[in-house]
Write an enzyme that holds these catalytic residues in place. Structure first.
Site, short mmCIF file in Angstrom:
data_model
loop_
_atom_site.label_atom_id
_atom_site.label_comp_id
_atom_site.label_asym_id
_atom_site.label_seq_id
_atom_site.Cartn_x
_atom_site.Cartn_y
_atom_site.Cartn_z
N ARG A 222 0.85 -1.19 0.00
CA ARG A 222 0.00 0.00 0.00
C ARG A 222 0.88 1.23 0.00
O ARG A 222 1.78 1.34 0.83
CB ARG A 222 -0.87 0.02 1.24
CG ARG A 222 -1.92 -1.03 1.16
CD ARG A 222 -3.27 -0.48 1.55
NE ARG A 222 -4.24 -1.50 1.18
CZ ARG A 222 -5.48 -1.27 0.87
NH1 ARG A 222 -5.94 -0.06 0.88
NH2 ARG A 222 -6.29 -2.26 0.55
N ASP B 222 5.48 -13.35 12.64
CA ASP B 222 5.61 -12.96 11.23
C ASP B 222 5.85 -14.21 10.38
O ASP B 222 6.91 -14.84 10.46
CB ASP B 222 6.76 -11.96 11.05
CG ASP B 222 6.81 -11.42 9.63
OD1 ASP B 222 6.96 -12.21 8.68
OD2 ASP B 222 6.68 -10.19 9.48
N ASP C 255 8.98 -14.14 7.98
CA ASP C 255 10.25 -14.27 8.71
C ASP C 255 10.45 -15.70 9.21
O ASP C 255 11.56 -16.24 9.15
CB ASP C 255 10.28 -13.31 9.90
CG ASP C 255 10.61 -11.89 9.47
OD1 ASP C 255 11.05 -11.69 8.31
OD2 ASP C 255 10.41 -10.97 10.28
#
Ligand code: URA
Length: 209
Positions: free
Chosen positions: A104, A200, A203
């Site tokens: 975004r 995450d 990750d």
């Protein structure tokens, strides 16, 4: 309104516990995501249409069923979605794989597609978009829009963990897209992480932190 399918098979739930656990290392995390993706693909393909054909067994002629619907396209949202592709492909080896990468614009908040590559026969395929975490729903909504703009008509969204906020966002923007998840968690925190979630996903899949 699209349907939310929470796939609560015991094998999936068992593996998801170890995926969530922060002590699970990268190798095991990746393997577990792969396994759960395969198990979920079994459920997501449950409504595939069949047709009857005639065959000959070693004993006699027989009528038997084969898949008759459109071919499948799998589209991971970069980058964490990559971790789910091989698991789904194990069950649907003929599927073609597209890729979509989005972010975004922080100023305009409009989605920017920085990468998209889909199979050339988009209109001839049904699509499964994969991303482990359906958090705010922003990327999912935009990725679905990107596929629709290029002619995709029948799209399913598959994740490991969804937040109520993400589910609402996808259902509001794309009421024709069913969502498949292994868990519907409690909420998003201020940082946009799903709680309790798994951290995450990108990750943990790729060992970056
Ligand atoms: N993306 C992630 O990888 N984890 C979250 O909890 C939310 C978004």
């Amino acid at each position: 309104m699209s349907t939310l399918h929470v796939i609560d098979h015991p094998l999936i739930q068992h593996k998801l516990t170890y995926i969530r656990d922060k002590h699970t290392g990268t190798k095991e995390f990746r393997e577990l995501v792969d396994e759960v993706s395969t198990l979920m693909a079994f459920e997501i393909t449950r409504d595939m249409p069949l047709e009857e054909i005639e065959i000959e067994t070693p004993v006699c002629k027989a009528k038997s069923k084969i898949l008759s619907g459109k071919k499948i396209g799998i589209v991971p949202i970069l980058r964490a979605g990559l971790g789910m592709v091989d698991g789904v492909r194990k069950l649907i080896p003929a599927a073609k794989v597209g890729h979509v990468g989005l972010y975004r614009d922080p100023k305009t908040l409009t989605p920017v597609e920085y990468y998209i590559k889909l199979p050339s026969d988009v209109e001839e395929r049904d699509f499964i978009i994969v991303d482990p975490m359906l958090a705010t729903g922003g990327s999912a909504v935009d990725a679905i829009q990107s596929l629709k703009q290029r002619g995709a008509k029948n799209i399913k969204f598959m994740c490991l963990i969804a937040s109520p906020e993400g589910v609402k966002a996808v259902q509001r923007a794309h009421p024709d897209v069913d969502i498949y998840t292994a868990a519907l968690d409690e909420k998003l925190n201020e940082q946009g992480y799903i709680v309790p979630g798994l951290g995450d996903a990108g990750d943990r899949l790729f060992g970056t932190k």
